[in-house]
Design an enzyme around this catalytic site. Structure first.
Site, PDB file in Angstrom:
ATOM      1  N   THR A 106      11.871  40.965  68.086  1.00 11.53           N
ATOM      2  CA  THR A 106      13.392  41.326  67.491  1.00 11.53           C
ATOM      3  C   THR A 106      13.899  41.511  68.706  1.00 11.53           C
ATOM      4  OG1 THR A 106      12.879  43.748  67.338  1.00 11.53           O
ATOM      5  CG2 THR A 106      12.903  42.407  65.250  1.00 11.53           C
ATOM      6  N   ALA A 107      13.621  41.456  69.726  1.00 11.45           N
ATOM      7  CA  ALA A 107      14.282  41.522  71.273  1.00 11.45           C
ATOM      8  C   ALA A 107      15.215  40.287  71.743  1.00 11.45           C
ATOM      9  CB  ALA A 107      13.112  42.070  72.124  1.00 11.45           C
ATOM     10  N   ARG A 108      14.557  39.500  72.425  1.00  5.27           N
ATOM     11  CA  ARG A 108      15.108  38.122  72.908  1.00  5.27           C
ATOM     12  C   ARG A 108      14.346  37.151  72.701  1.00  5.27           C
ATOM     13  NH1 ARG A 108      19.471  40.211  71.853  1.00  5.27           N
ATOM     14  NH2 ARG A 108      21.109  40.741  72.876  1.00  5.27           N
ATOM     15  N   ASP A 161      13.118  36.888  64.920  1.00  2.32           N
ATOM     16  CA  ASP A 161      14.449  37.150  64.569  1.00  2.32           C
ATOM     17  C   ASP A 161      15.258  36.764  65.792  1.00  2.32           C
ATOM     18  OD1 ASP A 161      16.564  38.258  63.055  1.00  2.32           O
ATOM     19  OD2 ASP A 161      16.981  39.655  64.472  1.00  2.32           O
ATOM     20  N   GLU A 176      18.740  29.614  70.690  1.00  5.47           N
ATOM     21  CA  GLU A 176      19.410  29.922  69.447  1.00  5.47           C
ATOM     22  C   GLU A 176      21.024  29.756  69.560  1.00  5.47           C
ATOM     23  OE1 GLU A 176      18.073  34.167  69.056  1.00  5.47           O
ATOM     24  OE2 GLU A 176      20.286  34.483  69.259  1.00  5.47           O
ATOM     25  N   HIS A 227      18.601  36.077  63.951  1.00  7.53           N
ATOM     26  CA  HIS A 227      19.261  37.136  64.657  1.00  7.53           C
ATOM     27  C   HIS A 227      19.965  38.045  63.831  1.00  7.53           C
ATOM     28  CE1 HIS A 227      20.363  38.021  69.107  1.00  7.53           C
ATOM     29  NE2 HIS A 227      20.312  39.154  68.443  1.00  7.53           N
ATOM     30  N   ILE A 228      19.354  38.721  62.903  1.00  9.92           N
ATOM     31  CA  ILE A 228      20.264  39.676  62.214  1.00  9.92           C
ATOM     32  C   ILE A 228      19.517  41.199  62.334  1.00  9.92           C
ATOM     33  CG2 ILE A 228      21.017  38.090  60.462  1.00  9.92           C
ATOM     34  CD1 ILE A 228      18.473  39.148  58.817  1.00  9.92           C
ATOM     35  N   GLY A 229      19.044  41.520  63.469  1.00  6.64           N
ATOM     36  CA  GLY A 229      18.105  42.640  63.560  1.00  6.64           C
ATOM     37  C   GLY A 229      19.266  43.853  63.413  1.00  6.64           C
ATOM     38  N   SER A 230      20.525  43.713  63.855  1.00  8.82           N
ATOM     39  CA  SER A 230      21.561  44.825  63.768  1.00  8.82           C
ATOM     40  C   SER A 230      22.681  44.466  62.628  1.00  8.82           C
ATOM     41  CB  SER A 230      22.095  44.816  65.022  1.00  8.82           C
ATOM     42  OG  SER A 230      22.692  43.851  65.438  1.00  8.82           O
TER      43      SER A 230
HETATM   44  C1  DGY Z   1      22.279  43.294  70.467  1.00 12.36           C
HETATM   45  O1  DGY Z   1      23.178  44.251  70.380  1.00 12.36           O
HETATM   46  O2  DGY Z   1      21.640  42.991  71.486  1.00 12.36           O
HETATM   47  C2  DGY Z   1      21.927  42.273  69.384  1.00 12.36           C
HETATM   48  O3  DGY Z   1      20.995  41.303  69.727  1.00 12.36           O
HETATM   49  C3  DGY Z   1      23.237  41.589  68.655  1.00 12.36           C
HETATM   50  O4  DGY Z   1      23.884  41.232  70.017  1.00 12.36           O
END
Ligand code: DGY
Length: 322
Positions: A238-240, A264, A269, A288-291
């Protein structure tokens, strides 16, 4: 009376955040939520005092060099700031901030969802249902892996890593972690510290990545390191995307070395993710919906605004990264 600072807001933000922007600043909003090209970004920055971007806008050294001199700050609506060349910003005297803390819970929820999705073959099951292919039930059908009481390995025991550890403890999981610095006992809460990633990996039945993307972590999970995982491990990111070598992970998923992955975030992407992931049954993919929760989106906006408020009142912003 002094004019309110002009803020270029690159993407559509929650209503409450845009209302606060309208109240305290002169925002240039983006109601259509269209992604600006570098040239557009530079052009509409003429006359703005600060930019409030997301990770979707890339502030490379070249873009920063071309930004007009009036831009005093880049107040990111994101915790990650790998999309900003921080050294270039610093050299140009541009303040850069991020939004830590406020997205830890939401991201931890997604990490757990990805772990369970990969372990219990959720993506495969969903596809069977939606394709009308569910014809039978048997004890041998869709058998997955249980995570309860397994070892949960974390790379990067910062704010998100610590919340994820707490959630994993709810499954009786034994927490192992690698971090540049060992945590104090009250934060470690009985987790086992490993001084190197290589020491951690053989202890991770589930491996969850929570470190930022930096030159040191790019391609960190390559084939040599993936080979150190226990056979049949689960990998969660869920990081990068940059932290993972996609060719290596796809190969490990194909061979069964890695049982499943929950991802994610991706290299390339949104549109150029590794095609190998798309065809594999044993990956659980999210965009990429972690947040991406209502609560967290508001909190990210308010935190970015708190940073802008500090900057324009002459104070040091709380979340300054450059
Ligand atoms: C973040 O805050 O880094 C999330 O990946 C969304 O951009």
């Amino acid at each position: 009376m002094r004019n309110k600072p002009v803020i270029l807001v690159t993407r559509k933000l929650p209503q409450a955040v845009e209302e606060r922007l309208q109240r305290d600043y002169q925002p240039i909003l983006n109601p259509s939520d269209r992604l600006y090209s570098d040239d557009e970004l530079i052009e509409i920055s003429a006359g703005v005092d600060a930019i409030m971007p997301c990770h979707t806008e890339k502030f490379t050294a070249d873009v920063i060099a071309r930004l007009p001199a009036n831009v005093r700050a880049i107040a990111n609506f994101s915790v990650g700031y790998d999309h900003v060349d921080v050294a270039a910003a610093k050299a140009k005297g541009i303040i850069v901030t991020n939004t830590p803390d406020v997205l830890s819970d939401a991201t931890a929820e997604i990490a757990i969802l990805l772990m369970l999705g990969a372990a219990r073959r959720a993506s495969e099951g969903e596809r069977i249902m939606r394709a009308g292919k569910w014809k039978d039930w048997s004890p041998a059908f869709m058998v997955g892996r249980q995570v309860t009481e397994k070892r949960f390995g974390i790379i990067g025991m910062g704010r998100v890593g610590q919340v994820v550890a707490e959630r994993a403890r709810g499954f009786g999981m034994d927490i192992h972690y690698y971090n540049r610095k060992r945590l104090d006992g009250d934060l470690e809460k009985g987790a086992t510290y490993h001084e190197t990633v290589e020491d951690l990996l053989p202890n991770a039945d589930v491996l969850s990545v929570h470190c930022p993307a930096t030159p040191d972590t790019m391609g960190l999970l390559n084939s040599e390191r993936l080979s150190l995982l226990p056979d049949g491990a689960i990998v969660v990111n869920t990081a990068r995307g940059g932290v993972i070598d996609d060719d290596a992970l796809v190969a490990a998923l194909k061979s069964g070395k890695v049982y499943g992955a929950g991802l994610d975030v991706f290299n390339g992407e949104p549109e150029n993710i590794h095609p190998g992931y798309i065809d594999l049954e044993n990956v659980f993919l999210l965009p990429h919906i972690g947040s991406a929760t209502e609560e967290t989106r508001d909190a990210m906006g308010f935190r970015a605004l708190d940073n802008l408020d500090a900057i324009f009142s002459g104070a040091e912003p709380r979340d300054r990264v450059a």
